[in-house]
Structures are given as C-alpha cells and as structure tokens.
Scaffold this active site. Structure first.
Site, PDB file in Angstrom:
ATOM      1  N   THR A  24       2.162  18.775   4.356  1.00 23.59           N
ATOM      2  CA  THR A  24       2.961  17.563   4.167  1.00 23.59           C
ATOM      3  C   THR A  24       2.357  16.351   4.876  1.00 23.59           C
ATOM      4  O   THR A  24       3.054  15.366   5.121  1.00 23.59           O
ATOM      5  CB  THR A  24       4.386  17.791   4.688  1.00 23.59           C
ATOM      6  OG1 THR A  24       4.323  18.191   6.081  1.00 23.59           O
ATOM      7  CG2 THR A  24       5.101  18.875   3.900  1.00 23.59           C
ATOM      8  N   GLY A  69       0.970  12.938   5.574  1.00 27.64           N
ATOM      9  CA  GLY A  69       0.991  11.680   4.836  1.00 27.64           C
ATOM     10  C   GLY A  69       2.295  11.329   4.168  1.00 27.64           C
ATOM     11  O   GLY A  69       2.381  10.322   3.460  1.00 27.64           O
ATOM     12  N   THR A  70       3.346  12.121   4.394  1.00 28.86           N
ATOM     13  CA  THR A  70       4.616  11.860   3.692  1.00 28.86           C
ATOM     14  C   THR A  70       5.196  10.491   4.033  1.00 28.86           C
ATOM     15  O   THR A  70       5.682   9.783   3.154  1.00 28.86           O
ATOM     16  CB  THR A  70       5.651  12.949   4.006  1.00 28.86           C
ATOM     17  OG1 THR A  70       5.718  13.137   5.436  1.00 28.86           O
ATOM     18  CG2 THR A  70       5.301  14.260   3.350  1.00 28.86           C
ATOM     19  N   GLY A  71       5.162  10.115   5.315  1.00 25.72           N
ATOM     20  CA  GLY A  71       5.763   8.837   5.701  1.00 25.72           C
ATOM     21  C   GLY A  71       5.031   7.652   5.108  1.00 25.72           C
ATOM     22  O   GLY A  71       5.658   6.717   4.577  1.00 25.72           O
ATOM     23  N   CYS A  72       3.712   7.672   5.192  1.00 25.04           N
ATOM     24  CA  CYS A  72       2.906   6.593   4.606  1.00 25.04           C
ATOM     25  C   CYS A  72       3.145   6.515   3.097  1.00 25.04           C
ATOM     26  O   CYS A  72       3.286   5.424   2.522  1.00 25.04           O
ATOM     27  CB  CYS A  72       1.426   6.848   4.857  1.00 25.04           C
ATOM     28  SG  CYS A  72       0.969   7.078   6.582  1.00 25.04           S
ATOM     29  N   LYS A 109      14.984   8.689   7.449  1.00 27.58           N
ATOM     30  CA  LYS A 109      14.438   9.860   6.778  1.00 27.58           C
ATOM     31  C   LYS A 109      14.827  11.121   7.546  1.00 27.58           C
ATOM     32  O   LYS A 109      14.431  11.287   8.695  1.00 27.58           O
ATOM     33  CB  LYS A 109      12.913   9.737   6.670  1.00 27.58           C
ATOM     34  CG  LYS A 109      12.466   8.487   5.906  1.00 27.58           C
ATOM     35  CD  LYS A 109      10.966   8.360   5.863  1.00 27.58           C
ATOM     36  CE  LYS A 109      10.363   8.135   7.226  1.00 27.58           C
ATOM     37  NZ  LYS A 109       8.923   7.771   7.170  1.00 27.58           N
TER      38      LYS A 109
END
Length: 267
Positions: free
Chosen positions: A208, A210-213, A177
C-alpha cells in the site's frame, strides 16, 4: 489540428526514488485520471520498499523558481502539496499558494509508510498557521491528525472530533482518512456543516505504499476537472481502492499501489 490541453494539476512534493509515492505517484495518478501533471520538487529522498535511507531538501529559491515557472506560463486548475520537509519550505509554499487562484489539496505528510520522519518537528506550527489556512481540502491520516492536533482516533466515533480539530486551523474541508483503523476503510469528509462518509472493504494486501499521495492527487485531479469537493473525494476513494487491490510486491518490503490498474481492466 491541435488538441486542447487537459486540465492542469501541479504537485509540490518530494521525490520517491522507488517510484511508489511522492512526485512519482502524483504524476502517475494524474495521468491515469486524465489531467496534465506538473511538478515542483521540494526534496530528494533515497527511498525503496524497505524505507527512507536519506532525504535532502531543496533551497527555498529553487522551490519558488519552479513554482513561478509553471504557474506564470502554463497555469493551474488545482495544486496538491505533499512532503515539504521544513518550516522555511512550508512558509514559502504557503505564500505561493495564497496568491494562486486554484483549489489546493494539502496532504500534511509527516512520516513515510515505514515510519521515517519527513517533516521537521519545528515545521508543525507553520503547517498549522500558514499551510492549512490556504487548503481547500486537507487530507491527514490518523497519525498526522495526532501530530497536528493532539487528537487520538481510536475508532470511527472519534473521526468527527478529529475533523473539528483540523478544521479549526482553517481549511475549507477536512478529509480524515481512517485507513489505520480496524474493520472497513472509512473516511470522513466535512466542512463543519456537511458530512460525507466514504466506505470501502479492507483489502488483504500489504502493498500500500503511496496511498496518501495517490488519494490527495486524485482529489486534486477531480477538482481540476470542475467537480465539487464531495464528488472529487468520492471518485478519488474509488480510484485508490482499486489501486490498493492491485498493489504489487516490489523489492523486499512494502510494494506500491498500482496507479495504472484501470489500464488492465477490460472496457
């Protein structure tokens, strides 16, 4: 007439008391994408828009019991892992995943959005040697790539090298990512043979959390619905881009992405 159950996805991760990341983000994402979300809690955090004020991991037997309770009775079509905190928990979860016949999305969570550590340094070898080899897709961000492999990504041209370093630990696919780079938000998905590049405009929104989860859970939802890995990632990228665009202020710091953004879009 009883309705047939939707595809089932299990998240194995920590709790975010602020509701923007972790188990809470995972379950919101799964609901938004039409799958039934289930959870194995690995840790509890005291967390808000300003950072993580405390974290307490659960005992290995509690994690194992939750996992077996869900998988043995309800079954799963995909599993997503997030915060695993320590080497014993990583190894426990890796053992459970290795015996489960379902695709696995590993989000190797190392630090929070605010820079708070969520994985003990002593657990890195367990992630490399036990968890990544059972992953269908590993989804590290650039800081996690460096933490796991030592590779530093300074620009888009380094993404292939980063992916190769992650793939060397055994996942079938690596999704690197590039959201921390400047310019457009570009991610690279590869299995070492195929390459798929996913691009989106960089959005002017600081909220932003929580984007990875959210991305990893969206990929797992796609896999549970029977999509091929590239198609699952493409759909997840589109969903997360919309969620970031709709991210909102909450508290005094970084707010969350909006997991329900599609609900407000006219049909």
């Amino acid at each position: 007439m009883t309705r047939q159950a939707p595809p089932r996805v299990l998240t194995v991760a920590g709790s975010d008391s602020g509701g923007g990341a972790g188990i809470q983000a995972d379950l919101k994402t799964m609901l938004a994408l039409g799958v039934h979300g289930m959870s194995v809690l690995t840790a509890v955090t005291a967390q808000n828009s300003l950072g993580v004020q405390g974290a307490w991991e659960l005992p290995e037997e509690a994690v194992r019991a939750q996992y077996r309770s869900v998988v043995d009775d309800i079954g799963v079509q995909a599993v997503k892992t997030g915060m695993l905190a320590s080497a014993p928990l990583v190894e426990t979860v890796a053992e459970l995943l290795a015996a489960t016949d379902a695709p696995v999305v590993v989000d190797p969570v190392g630090v929070s959005k605010h820079g708070d550590p969520l994985l003990a340094a002593s657990a890195l070898d367990s992630v490399r040697e036990r968890l990544l080899p059972v992953a269908t897709v590993a989804t590290p961000n650039l800081d996690e790539v460096t933490q796991l492999t030592g590779v530093r990504v300074e620009g888009e041209g380094d993404l292939r090298r980063a992916a190769d370093a992650v793939l060397a630990f055994g996942p079938r696919w690596a999704l690197i990512k590039g959201g921390h780079l400047t310019g457009e938000a570009v991610d690279l998905l590869t299995d070492g043979r195929e390459e798929h590049w996913f691009r989106a405009p960089r959005l002017d929104n600081r909220h932003t959390h929580g984007t990875g989860c959210t991305l990893a859970s969206a990929v797992a939802a796609g896999l549970a619905r029977g999509l091929a890995v590239p198609d699952a990632v493409r759909g997840a990228k589109e969903y997360v881009t919309g969620a970031i665009a709709a991210g909102f202020a909450l508290g005094g710091g970084i707010g969350p992405v909006d997991h329900g953004w599609r609900l407000s879009v006219p049909s």
